[in-house]
Design a protein around this motif. Sequence first.
Motif, PDB file in Angstrom:
ATOM      1  N   ASN A  25     -12.792  -5.137  17.639  1.00  0.00           N
ATOM      2  CA  ASN A  25     -12.570  -6.421  17.968  1.00  0.00           C
ATOM      3  C   ASN A  25     -13.945  -7.162  17.753  1.00  0.00           C
ATOM      4  O   ASN A  25     -14.862  -6.749  17.887  1.00  0.00           O
ATOM      5  CB  ASN A  25     -12.247  -6.597  19.316  1.00  0.00           C
ATOM      6  CG  ASN A  25     -11.028  -6.322  19.609  1.00  0.00           C
ATOM      7  OD1 ASN A  25     -10.388  -5.230  19.975  1.00  0.00           O
ATOM      8  ND2 ASN A  25      -9.914  -7.155  19.169  1.00  0.00           N
ATOM      9  N   CYS A  26     -13.945  -8.346  17.191  1.00  0.00           N
ATOM     10  CA  CYS A  26     -14.861  -9.267  16.929  1.00  0.00           C
ATOM     11  C   CYS A  26     -15.636  -9.512  18.351  1.00  0.00           C
ATOM     12  O   CYS A  26     -14.936  -9.740  19.448  1.00  0.00           O
ATOM     13  CB  CYS A  26     -14.528 -10.656  16.410  1.00  0.00           C
ATOM     14  SG  CYS A  26     -15.907 -11.941  15.997  1.00  0.00           S
ATOM     15  N   ALA A  27     -16.993  -9.714  18.105  1.00  0.00           N
ATOM     16  CA  ALA A  27     -17.906  -9.949  19.402  1.00  0.00           C
ATOM     17  C   ALA A  27     -17.594 -11.158  20.246  1.00  0.00           C
ATOM     18  O   ALA A  27     -17.803 -11.331  21.220  1.00  0.00           O
ATOM     19  CB  ALA A  27     -19.452  -9.684  19.286  1.00  0.00           C
ATOM     20  N   ASN A  28     -17.217 -12.174  19.108  1.00  0.00           N
ATOM     21  CA  ASN A  28     -16.802 -13.387  19.774  1.00  0.00           C
ATOM     22  C   ASN A  28     -15.845 -13.399  20.564  1.00  0.00           C
ATOM     23  O   ASN A  28     -14.558 -13.283  19.936  1.00  0.00           O
ATOM     24  CB  ASN A  28     -16.808 -14.429  18.395  1.00  0.00           C
ATOM     25  CG  ASN A  28     -16.497 -15.723  19.154  1.00  0.00           C
ATOM     26  OD1 ASN A  28     -16.419 -16.119  20.300  1.00  0.00           O
ATOM     27  ND2 ASN A  28     -16.125 -16.705  18.252  1.00  0.00           N
ATOM     28  N   LEU A  29     -15.825 -13.593  21.785  1.00  0.00           N
ATOM     29  CA  LEU A  29     -14.791 -13.692  22.822  1.00  0.00           C
ATOM     30  C   LEU A  29     -13.614 -14.434  22.553  1.00  0.00           C
ATOM     31  O   LEU A  29     -12.557 -14.154  22.653  1.00  0.00           O
ATOM     32  CB  LEU A  29     -15.368 -13.889  24.110  1.00  0.00           C
ATOM     33  CG  LEU A  29     -14.308 -13.454  25.283  1.00  0.00           C
ATOM     34  CD1 LEU A  29     -14.054 -11.906  25.327  1.00  0.00           C
ATOM     35  CD2 LEU A  29     -15.011 -14.037  26.586  1.00  0.00           C
ATOM     36  N   ASP A  30     -13.843 -15.642  21.754  1.00  0.00           N
ATOM     37  CA  ASP A  30     -12.684 -16.733  21.572  1.00  0.00           C
ATOM     38  C   ASP A  30     -12.347 -16.308  20.225  1.00  0.00           C
ATOM     39  O   ASP A  30     -11.461 -17.054  19.832  1.00  0.00           O
ATOM     40  CB  ASP A  30     -13.411 -18.005  21.866  1.00  0.00           C
ATOM     41  CG  ASP A  30     -13.991 -18.139  23.232  1.00  0.00           C
ATOM     42  OD1 ASP A  30     -13.075 -18.165  24.132  1.00  0.00           O
ATOM     43  OD2 ASP A  30     -14.950 -18.505  23.503  1.00  0.00           O
ATOM     44  N   CYS A  31     -12.716 -15.323  19.525  1.00  0.00           N
ATOM     45  CA  CYS A  31     -11.898 -14.989  18.074  1.00  0.00           C
ATOM     46  C   CYS A  31     -11.095 -13.868  18.465  1.00  0.00           C
ATOM     47  O   CYS A  31     -10.167 -13.594  18.291  1.00  0.00           O
ATOM     48  CB  CYS A  31     -13.150 -14.799  17.032  1.00  0.00           C
ATOM     49  SG  CYS A  31     -12.522 -14.189  15.410  1.00  0.00           S
ATOM     50  N   ASN A  32     -11.785 -12.409  18.889  1.00  0.00           N
ATOM     51  CA  ASN A  32     -11.193 -11.155  19.119  1.00  0.00           C
ATOM     52  C   ASN A  32     -10.556 -10.627  17.788  1.00  0.00           C
ATOM     53  O   ASN A  32      -9.766 -10.041  18.271  1.00  0.00           O
ATOM     54  CB  ASN A  32     -10.568 -11.329  20.290  1.00  0.00           C
ATOM     55  CG  ASN A  32     -10.238  -9.998  21.201  1.00  0.00           C
ATOM     56  OD1 ASN A  32     -11.246  -9.505  21.347  1.00  0.00           O
ATOM     57  ND2 ASN A  32      -9.217  -9.891  21.558  1.00  0.00           N
ATOM     58  N   ARG A  33     -10.748 -11.013  16.873  1.00  0.00           N
ATOM     59  CA  ARG A  33     -10.156 -10.499  15.513  1.00  0.00           C
ATOM     60  C   ARG A  33     -10.148  -8.978  15.650  1.00  0.00           C
ATOM     61  O   ARG A  33     -11.258  -8.519  15.693  1.00  0.00           O
ATOM     62  CB  ARG A  33     -10.730 -11.361  14.286  1.00  0.00           C
ATOM     63  CG  ARG A  33     -10.024 -10.697  13.126  1.00  0.00           C
ATOM     64  CD  ARG A  33     -10.730 -11.100  11.913  1.00  0.00           C
ATOM     65  NE  ARG A  33     -10.579 -12.641  11.693  1.00  0.00           N
ATOM     66  CZ  ARG A  33     -11.167 -13.329  10.788  1.00  0.00           C
ATOM     67  NH1 ARG A  33     -11.884 -12.930   9.695  1.00  0.00           N
ATOM     68  NH2 ARG A  33     -10.843 -14.857  10.574  1.00  0.00           N
ATOM     69  N   LEU A  34      -9.137  -8.597  15.203  1.00  0.00           N
ATOM     70  CA  LEU A  34      -9.115  -6.939  14.853  1.00  0.00           C
ATOM     71  C   LEU A  34      -9.431  -6.613  13.485  1.00  0.00           C
ATOM     72  O   LEU A  34      -8.598  -7.106  12.547  1.00  0.00           O
ATOM     73  CB  LEU A  34      -7.811  -6.373  15.170  1.00  0.00           C
ATOM     74  CG  LEU A  34      -7.732  -4.894  15.617  1.00  0.00           C
ATOM     75  CD1 LEU A  34      -8.627  -4.491  16.746  1.00  0.00           C
ATOM     76  CD2 LEU A  34      -6.251  -4.694  15.659  1.00  0.00           C
ATOM     77  N   PHE A  35     -10.607  -5.912  13.167  1.00  0.00           N
ATOM     78  CA  PHE A  35     -10.953  -5.768  11.887  1.00  0.00           C
ATOM     79  C   PHE A  35     -11.695  -4.350  11.664  1.00  0.00           C
ATOM     80  O   PHE A  35     -12.245  -3.680  12.583  1.00  0.00           O
ATOM     81  CB  PHE A  35     -11.632  -6.783  11.284  1.00  0.00           C
ATOM     82  CG  PHE A  35     -13.248  -7.075  11.788  1.00  0.00           C
ATOM     83  CD1 PHE A  35     -14.427  -6.709  11.270  1.00  0.00           C
ATOM     84  CD2 PHE A  35     -13.385  -7.459  13.160  1.00  0.00           C
ATOM     85  CE1 PHE A  35     -15.593  -6.784  11.589  1.00  0.00           C
ATOM     86  CE2 PHE A  35     -14.453  -7.512  13.876  1.00  0.00           C
ATOM     87  CZ  PHE A  35     -15.610  -7.405  13.008  1.00  0.00           C
ATOM     88  N   LEU A  36     -11.684  -3.955  10.418  1.00  0.00           N
ATOM     89  CA  LEU A  36     -12.458  -2.797  10.037  1.00  0.00           C
ATOM     90  C   LEU A  36     -13.610  -3.200   9.809  1.00  0.00           C
ATOM     91  O   LEU A  36     -13.908  -4.095   9.063  1.00  0.00           O
ATOM     92  CB  LEU A  36     -11.780  -1.938   8.785  1.00  0.00           C
ATOM     93  CG  LEU A  36     -10.568  -1.487   9.087  1.00  0.00           C
ATOM     94  CD1 LEU A  36      -9.928  -0.886   7.781  1.00  0.00           C
ATOM     95  CD2 LEU A  36     -10.619  -0.213   9.840  1.00  0.00           C
ATOM     96  N   CYS A  37     -15.054  -2.287   9.975  1.00  0.00           N
ATOM     97  CA  CYS A  37     -16.182  -2.791   9.740  1.00  0.00           C
ATOM     98  C   CYS A  37     -17.140  -1.552   9.432  1.00  0.00           C
ATOM     99  O   CYS A  37     -16.951  -0.672  10.449  1.00  0.00           O
ATOM    100  CB  CYS A  37     -16.787  -3.889  10.785  1.00  0.00           C
ATOM    101  SG  CYS A  37     -18.314  -4.422  10.506  1.00  0.00           S
TER     102      CYS A  37
END
Length: 449
Positions: free
Chosen positions: A388-400
């Motif tokens: 999950n994106c570290a931005n709490l208000d984004c929280n997008r699930l992605f591969l990295c």
Amino acid sequence: MGISAQYYAHARILHLLLPLKPPFSSSSSSSSSLLRPNPSPLATTTTTTTTTTTTTSRGLLCCFSSHGNPRRGRESRGGGGGSAEGESGFVVASFYKFVLVADPEAEVAKQLSFLQERNIHGRIYVNEQGINAQYSGPTTDAMAYVEWLREDPRFSDILVQLSPALSGHAFPRLKLRYKPSLVQLEGGVSHLPLVDPSMRATPLTPSEWRKRLQNGRNVDIFSSNIDSSASEKEFLLLDVRNGYEWDIGHFRGAERPNVDCFRSTSFGLSEQEVDASDPLTGIDKERTDILMYCTGGIRCDVYSTILRQKGFKNLYTLSGGVSNYLKSEGPAEWLGNLFVFDSRLSLPPSTYNPEKDSEGEPQLVSESTMLGKCYICGSQLLDFRHRNCANLDCNRLFLCCSSCAKELRGCCGADCVGAPRLRPVLLGRQRYQKWHIYRDGEFPKEITA
């Protein structure tokens, strides 16, 4: 579809038991503790009791179990659609059944009564159209629930999928309740003829599905130079899941979802004569076979009723979904891993059938595909595990990849790096704790997995 739109997670998630505080959007989510909840007036605060029961505005019962010390000894095996067991004796089970339930409130209460004394965590939804369940627990408890449910003639033929949960429970607690839609889809599904088998697609067994993929010829409606063969029958292979699920694993030749989230699926709904994003545009509805698959089968069954109403005649689904196929046929015709909506997130085919895939490694394909690529730099990944994106208000699930995770401080892009509420960077297989730990802006300096 551009890469910037490929990894949004929009799955509906669990309600947590703490008071909720905005702002959070319900449009982005993933699974288990990686997700943030939707604000709900029904949330309650946990206590030291084993089971908390609440009553909703509909008078429906919700049970949240929190066993302090789950049993981890080896449990006896039970029957029912296969056996899979981790070293801890815990399994993850899933099943669904479309059937008329005249009094879903009473059904919820009855099931709640049975499960109160059992070590079961997960999501179990019931309504007038049937039941949809995903849960974890010791094998004895998990199968006791299945065997009890099968005593009811309405659920006697449920197909149960099992896989090991090596670290104990794969869900934080039990959530059993009435839910208007067993599957989340724009516009709802209560108006669809789900309990009418004739309106759903024809199910194919895993072996039938494999033969169909290996002996058929996938349709390419944008190519006018295809050799015909009398021994081959045309079909179109649709992945009816979320885009981010396809990105770590799918059947060879499958069409990627044309939207990021199943909730907004629009296959076959285009009014344009030619729509490059919709593979069903322009095909012969009378002659072309449509083969659809998803993780466990329920999303395909639901969507097939929509396509049936749109005039598509030859609709087929994979019985039991990909999880059932991998157990029966192994990784044949399958590329990569399988995304699951619990704390495990990504499972190799060997999880379901070790004998047919002893290696257990993702099957990488050519560099031109999007299978297992870093969302930010596009590099190939060997570990198909979303974050999950570290931005709490984004929280997008992605591969990295690890390099991009360090450079962008765990964020999905430069826009999120400067956000006011950033969680710590987590590397490797570490995962963020529940969102409420961060909700007031008090971010721990160090988070452990």
